[in-house]
Structure formats: structure tokens, C-alpha cells
Design a protein around this motif. Sequence first.
Motif, mmCIF file in Angstrom:
data_model
loop_
_atom_site.group_PDB
_atom_site.id
_atom_site.type_symbol
_atom_site.label_atom_id
_atom_site.label_comp_id
_atom_site.label_asym_id
_atom_site.label_seq_id
_atom_site.Cartn_x
_atom_site.Cartn_y
_atom_site.Cartn_z
ATOM 1 N N SER A 280 -28.354 76.351 -53.554
ATOM 2 C CA SER A 280 -27.638 76.312 -52.266
ATOM 3 C C SER A 280 -28.201 77.293 -51.250
ATOM 4 C CB SER A 280 -26.143 76.579 -52.479
ATOM 5 O OG SER A 280 -25.922 77.878 -53.009
ATOM 6 N N SER B 150 -19.662 76.708 -49.547
ATOM 7 C CA SER B 150 -19.317 75.498 -50.297
ATOM 8 C C SER B 150 -18.959 74.352 -49.356
ATOM 9 C CB SER B 150 -18.158 75.781 -51.252
ATOM 10 O OG SER B 150 -17.035 76.292 -50.534
ATOM 11 N N GLU B 151 -18.241 74.674 -48.286
ATOM 12 C CA GLU B 151 -17.873 73.657 -47.304
ATOM 13 C C GLU B 151 -19.116 73.073 -46.635
ATOM 14 O OE1 GLU B 151 -16.152 73.777 -42.774
ATOM 15 O OE2 GLU B 151 -15.253 75.150 -44.225
ATOM 16 N N HIS C 109 -22.265 73.054 -47.788
ATOM 17 C CA HIS C 109 -23.060 72.258 -48.727
ATOM 18 C C HIS C 109 -22.437 70.883 -48.956
ATOM 19 C CE1 HIS C 109 -25.416 71.005 -52.146
ATOM 20 N NE2 HIS C 109 -24.276 70.730 -52.749
ATOM 21 N N ASN C 110 -21.128 70.853 -49.163
ATOM 22 C CA ASN C 110 -20.465 69.578 -49.457
ATOM 23 C C ASN C 110 -20.475 68.622 -48.268
ATOM 24 O OD1 ASN C 110 -19.855 70.306 -52.114
ATOM 25 N ND2 ASN C 110 -17.944 71.299 -51.514
#
Length: 223
Positions: free
Chosen positions: A56, A76-77, A79-80
Amino acid sequence: PEPTATPTITLTPTLTFTPTPTETATPLPSPTPTQPLPESAAISGIYGTNQIWALSCESSAAVDWARYFGMSILESEFHNALPVSDNPEEGFVGNVHGAWGQTPPNPYGVHAEPVARLLRAYGLPAQAVKNISIEELKREIAEGRPVIIWVIGKSWTNVNPYIYQALDGSEVTVAPYQHTALLVGYSKEYVTILDGSSIYYRNYAAFEKSFAVLNNMAVLFQE
């Protein structure tokens, strides 16, 4: 006999021409000269955090970059929200938990354009570029704008790229151990790289060779 009067001749006045004033040309504005670059420059007030997953690094660098410009995004937000593809020019390739050092279609990561596109969706004027010169990178830093850069490892120089043919038929330059970090400073001898929470320095020869593997690819802050 009465004398005959000689008629008086009335002369018609000659027409007077008023000369039209000559038009004065409006001078063209002189081009603004490009200011010479300072010998060294460094961006203050920027910090990084370590990436949370094995692959990431692009999302980690993007959210650190966005934070500097006033936008808070979870890694995380981010990447998703990236699209998924076997073509890194279109989306994230493979599983983010995969082993580092592979190439498509195996777990790999993502190139600059999808990252810039997602940053624009968050409202930041991000522009993906390739073949940017070192001089242009230095000017971005001198003007207070960190740059997201794609290098090999920690600016390693012993990795060669190759052409990958994606399922959509396009040919893409890829390389093992591609990595993303932030360029945040330079001097006469070296550049300064913010890689997660670490800062390190690379001389120009090493940096330029590593940066060139993926065609001098970067994301800039451009209005």
C-alpha cells in the motif's frame, strides 16, 4: 450713361484636411523571466506514516501528500477506493497483502494516473506526469509543493523494467520492487526522500537512474 459695375468675384475656400493621427502600437508584455532555482530547498511541515499493508505504499504516500495540502484521508479508505485492474495504468494490480517484488498480473501495486485521478475526486488538483525532468522536480520543491514519485526500492539502481501486455491489449512498462515515496527537498549534491516515517538522501546519479526505470513518473500539485 451710368457706369456698369464690375461684379465682385467670391472665392470658394480651399478644403482643409485634418490629418488622422498615427496609431501608436501597444507594446506586447514582456515574458516573465523564470526565476533561477535556489541551490537547495526543503519543504517543512510535512511528515509521513508507515504503510499499513505490504503493497500500500502508493496509498500511504498519497494520503501523506494530501495531508500536507489540508486533506485528511485514511490510507485504508484511499486504497479501497482505487480501481482494480491487471494494468497498473488503470488500477491496482493484485492483492495488497501480496509479496513485494512481483510484477503484473501478480500482486504489484498501481501507477501514477489512477492515484492522481482518485486524489482529484477528493478535491485536490493532482496531475500525473511522466518524463518530468529533475529541474522541474526541483522547481516544485522550491515552490513548496512535495511530489509523489515512483522509484525502485529505496532508489535502488540494479533493477530493469520490461514491457507487460495487459488484458486490455495495452503495453505497460513495469518493474519489480516498484515503490512510491515523496520528494521533499534537494541540495547541490542530493535529493531528500520522505518514505513513510523515514527520511533518507540519495545522490543525483542514484536517484535519477532509479526514477528513470518507470519513465520519471510522478504526481504533482497543479491548479
